[in-house]
Design a protein around this motif. Structure first.
Motif, PDB file in Angstrom:
ATOM      1  N   THR A   1      16.557 -18.049  -7.909  1.00 10.04           N
ATOM      2  CA  THR A   1      15.435 -17.318  -7.330  1.00 10.04           C
ATOM      3  C   THR A   1      15.433 -15.912  -7.911  1.00 10.04           C
ATOM      4  N   VAL A   2      14.344 -15.549  -8.558  1.00 12.06           N
ATOM      5  CA  VAL A   2      14.207 -14.214  -9.141  1.00 12.06           C
ATOM      6  C   VAL A   2      13.275 -13.405  -8.246  1.00 12.06           C
ATOM      7  N   THR A   3      13.784 -12.326  -7.713  1.00 19.52           N
ATOM      8  CA  THR A   3      13.020 -11.477  -6.804  1.00 19.52           C
ATOM      9  C   THR A   3      12.824 -10.113  -7.423  1.00 19.52           C
ATOM     10  N   THR A   4      11.584  -9.701  -7.581  1.00 18.82           N
ATOM     11  CA  THR A   4      11.285  -8.390  -8.150  1.00 18.82           C
ATOM     12  C   THR A   4      11.089  -7.366  -7.040  1.00 18.82           C
ATOM     13  N   SER A   5      11.066  -6.105  -7.441  1.00 17.86           N
ATOM     14  CA  SER A   5      10.840  -5.049  -6.458  1.00 17.86           C
ATOM     15  C   SER A   5       9.469  -5.190  -5.805  1.00 17.86           C
ATOM     16  N   ALA A   6       8.495  -5.706  -6.560  1.00 21.17           N
ATOM     17  CA  ALA A   6       7.162  -5.917  -5.996  1.00 21.17           C
ATOM     18  C   ALA A   6       7.200  -6.991  -4.909  1.00 21.17           C
ATOM     19  N   ASP A   7       8.018  -8.041  -5.113  1.00 19.30           N
ATOM     20  CA  ASP A   7       8.162  -9.078  -4.097  1.00 19.30           C
ATOM     21  C   ASP A   7       8.734  -8.493  -2.815  1.00 19.30           C
ATOM     22  N   LEU A   8       9.733  -7.630  -2.981  1.00 18.73           N
ATOM     23  CA  LEU A   8      10.384  -7.044  -1.814  1.00 18.73           C
ATOM     24  C   LEU A   8       9.477  -6.041  -1.126  1.00 18.73           C
ATOM     25  N   ALA A   9       8.651  -5.347  -1.907  1.00 18.99           N
ATOM     26  CA  ALA A   9       7.745  -4.361  -1.311  1.00 18.99           C
ATOM     27  C   ALA A   9       6.788  -5.021  -0.334  1.00 18.99           C
ATOM     28  N   SER A  10       6.452  -6.293  -0.587  1.00 18.29           N
ATOM     29  CA  SER A  10       5.525  -6.998   0.298  1.00 18.29           C
ATOM     30  C   SER A  10       6.138  -7.291   1.651  1.00 18.29           C
ATOM     31  N   THR A  11       7.466  -7.158   1.785  1.00 16.88           N
ATOM     32  CA  THR A  11       8.120  -7.430   3.059  1.00 16.88           C
ATOM     33  C   THR A  11       8.252  -6.181   3.912  1.00 16.88           C
ATOM     34  N   VAL A  12       7.872  -5.014   3.351  1.00 18.42           N
ATOM     35  CA  VAL A  12       7.974  -3.777   4.120  1.00 18.42           C
ATOM     36  C   VAL A  12       6.820  -3.715   5.111  1.00 18.42           C
ATOM     37  N   SER A  13       7.137  -3.556   6.378  1.00 15.39           N
ATOM     38  CA  SER A  13       6.113  -3.468   7.415  1.00 15.39           C
ATOM     39  C   SER A  13       6.312  -2.177   8.193  1.00 15.39           C
ATOM     40  N   GLY A  14       5.570  -2.035   9.262  1.00 10.85           N
ATOM     41  CA  GLY A  14       5.673  -0.812  10.046  1.00 10.85           C
ATOM     42  C   GLY A  14       4.557   0.153   9.680  1.00 10.85           C
ATOM     43  N   SER A  15       4.641   1.376  10.207  1.00  8.25           N
ATOM     44  CA  SER A  15       3.570   2.350   9.981  1.00  8.25           C
ATOM     45  C   SER A  15       3.448   2.738   8.527  1.00  8.25           C
ATOM     46  N   LEU A  16       4.553   2.674   7.748  1.00  6.76           N
ATOM     47  CA  LEU A  16       4.470   2.985   6.321  1.00  6.76           C
ATOM     48  C   LEU A  16       3.559   1.998   5.617  1.00  6.76           C
ATOM     49  N   SER A  17       3.732   0.711   5.914  1.00  6.58           N
ATOM     50  CA  SER A  17       2.903  -0.313   5.284  1.00  6.58           C
ATOM     51  C   SER A  17       1.448  -0.171   5.708  1.00  6.58           C
ATOM     52  N   THR A  18       1.219   0.097   7.004  1.00 10.74           N
ATOM     53  CA  THR A  18      -0.143   0.249   7.503  1.00 10.74           C
ATOM     54  C   THR A  18      -0.832   1.442   6.851  1.00 10.74           C
ATOM     55  N   ALA A  19      -0.120   2.573   6.800  1.00  9.22           N
ATOM     56  CA  ALA A  19      -0.690   3.769   6.185  1.00  9.22           C
ATOM     57  C   ALA A  19      -0.941   3.564   4.703  1.00  9.22           C
ATOM     58  N   SER A  20      -0.039   2.860   4.037  1.00  7.88           N
ATOM     59  CA  SER A  20      -0.209   2.594   2.614  1.00  7.88           C
ATOM     60  C   SER A  20      -1.440   1.732   2.368  1.00  7.88           C
ATOM     61  N   ASP A  21      -1.629   0.713   3.210  1.00  2.00           N
ATOM     62  CA  ASP A  21      -2.802  -0.141   3.076  1.00  2.00           C
ATOM     63  C   ASP A  21      -4.087   0.659   3.290  1.00  2.00           C
ATOM     64  N   LEU A  22      -4.063   1.552   4.294  1.00  2.00           N
ATOM     65  CA  LEU A  22      -5.241   2.366   4.560  1.00  2.00           C
ATOM     66  C   LEU A  22      -5.542   3.297   3.383  1.00  2.00           C
ATOM     67  N   ALA A  23      -4.473   3.878   2.814  1.00  2.00           N
ATOM     68  CA  ALA A  23      -4.660   4.820   1.711  1.00  2.00           C
ATOM     69  C   ALA A  23      -5.209   4.120   0.476  1.00  2.00           C
TER      70      ALA A  23
END
Length: 482
Positions: free
Chosen positions: A297-319
């Motif tokens: 299984t090859v996991t990239t930083s982009a794959d892991l970034a998709s697992t970040v949740s919380g207000s950081l993820s929400t704010a990032s999506d809004l931005a």
């Protein structure tokens, strides 16, 4: 002549010029603010990901753990011998590999040879469960009393009972990661900062030495020079480390060869950390490794970034979504308003432009006059927009709103980092919540973008107004004379 006339006309129409400049300024300021906040979000996410897999790591290679054999649970078991005597102290360590199925160390060299790979290092993740305590043997006693049979005799009729005794055991579990001491700039230890003592030297491949995390050192009261045993092997603490951000999921770092001995995993690793030669080649490298090493299984930083949740993820999506579309809409509206106002101003200057043409001005000079005025308005708006945008970004940085990031697993053993505890930090992160202070850095690229938008806005407004002015005829001026 052109400059003098341009200056005089702008001076005569200060209010109209200010309205056009302010409209452009608001749109440009919003673009700068959204772009700066988005850059701050990216930096915050980089801090979160760096705490998991280390600086410079682009991807990890792991292999999912197979199901335990029939009759086996896959969990560590403990067996203690019963001993005679009043008290018996027992202690046992169980060391198990974590983070998925082990891979052969030779695969690290094979992956490093892939096209597009700059470097690759292996790491072995272990979990140590220590059971320590004692048994205390109880005492058998008979209960007395009771009346005999017809003869009137007495005797003991109660059954023997065990009094006292028992067991008192303490269970301690901690994580150990074996690192390649010759390549510490890549892998789990690269995300740690030595705060006391030192790290490993390249010659300490088999040294019984350890670097412990600051939180684990505080819990166990370890300091540089302290010693402790891992499954009977005595190691010495040579350094205490703190993660660059968040909390460390690893308690103890030891040389890779030492970890392989402790885990009975000679020439094996659980995770291969990979750095690509170029960020644009990460996807291609992932495909190549997956094709050449089936089952991994090859996991990239982009794959892991998709697992970040919380207000950081929400704010990032809004931005990135709402903020971007909002800035585009406002900017488009500002350009349109500037163009309409310029066109409207041209309509009110029929006599002026008609008279200039009657005096011999060619259409290109009239167009140049209108475009020149619009360009000055655009540059003024750009300067105001840059000032407002930089001010807004500075305010965000000064306030530094706190955002939380909850790190969830990526599923399977493909979690980034392959740390201890099962599935690597990507899975451990489900219990790891970080708090990040948001900043809004303004780059030179953003300033250049603002200047480009200001020029574009002036050109759009000038082009529409100039086109209309160039179509005017001298007769229009004569008809407007009262």
């Amino acid at each position: 002549m052109f400059g003098i006339y341009l200056k005089r006309e702008l001076g005569r129409r200060k209010k109209a010029a200010l309205v056009i400049a302010l409209g452009l300024a608001l749109g440009i300021a919003l673009v700068i603010t959204v772009d700066s906040v988005s850059a701050g979000m990216a930096q915050a996410q980089d801090k979160v990901l760096k705490s998991l897999y280390g600086l410079g790591t682009d991807m990890t290679v792991t292999k999912a753990r197979t199901a335990p054999a029939a009759g086996g649970s896959g969990r560590p078991d403990f067996s203690f011998d019963a001993k005679s005597g009043g008290s018996s102290t027992q202690s046992s360590d169980r060391v198990t590999t974590q983070g998925g199925q082990t891979l052969k160390s030779a695969l690290v060299t094979e992956i490093a040879a892939e096209k597009g790979v700059a470097s690759a290092v292996g790491a072995l993740s272990l979990n140590v469960t220590k059971v320590d305590g004692s048994f205390t043997q109880g005492t058998a006693k008979s209960s007395g009393g009771g009346t005999g049979g017809p003869g009137g005799g007495t005797g003991s009729t109660g059954r023997p009972q065990v009094q006292g005794g028992g067991a008192d055991f303490d269970v301690d579990s901690y994580s150990v990661v074996g690192v390649d001491v010759a390549h510490q700039s890549l892998g789990p230890l690269s995300a740690m900062k030595i705060t006391s003592g030192r790290t490993f030297t390249s010659a300490q491949t088999g040294a019984k030495a350890a670097v412990v995390s600051a939180s684990y050192a505080k819990e166990k009261k370890y300091k540089v020079g302290s010693t402790f045993k891992v499954s009977g092997t005595k190691v010495t603490v040579i350094g205490v480390a703190t993660p660059d951000s968040g909390e460390s999921d690893t308690d103890v770092f030891v040389p890779l060869k030492v970890a392989q001995t402790l885990g009975d995993a000679k020439n094996q690793v659980t995770t291969v950390y990979v750095k690509a030669t170029d960020s644009q080649r990460i996807s291609a490298v992932k495909k190549a490794i997956t094709a050449d090493l089936p089952g991994t299984t090859v996991t990239t930083s982009a794959d892991l970034a998709s697992t970040v949740s919380g207000s950081l993820s929400t704010a990032s999506d809004l931005a990135t979504s709402v903020g971007t579309w909002l800035s585009v809409a406002v900017l488009a509206a500002a350009f349109l308003v500037a163009a309409l106002l310029t066109s409207s101003a041209v309509s009110r200057r029929v006599r002026e432009f008609g008279t200039l043409k009657a005096l011999g001005w060619p259409s290109r000079n009239v167009t140049r006059q209108v475009v020149g005025e619009s360009m000055v308005n655009g540059l003024i708006g750009g300067a105001l927009g840059i000032a407002l945008g930089v001010g807004a970004a500075w305010a965000v940085t000064a306030i530094s709103p706190k955002l939380t990031a909850q790190l969830g697993g990526t599923g399977g053993a493909g979690g980034m980092g392959g740390g201890p505890g099962g599935g690597g930090p990507g899975q451990q992160a489900s219990r790891n919540t970080m708090e990040i202070a948001l900043s809004a850095p303004v780059s030179l690229t953003t300033i250049a973008l603002a200047v480009g938008l200001a020029v574009t806005g002036g050109l759009i407004a000038g082009a529409m107004g100039g086109w209309r002015a160039s179509r005017m005829r001298p007769a229009d001026a004569l008809r407007s004379v009262s």
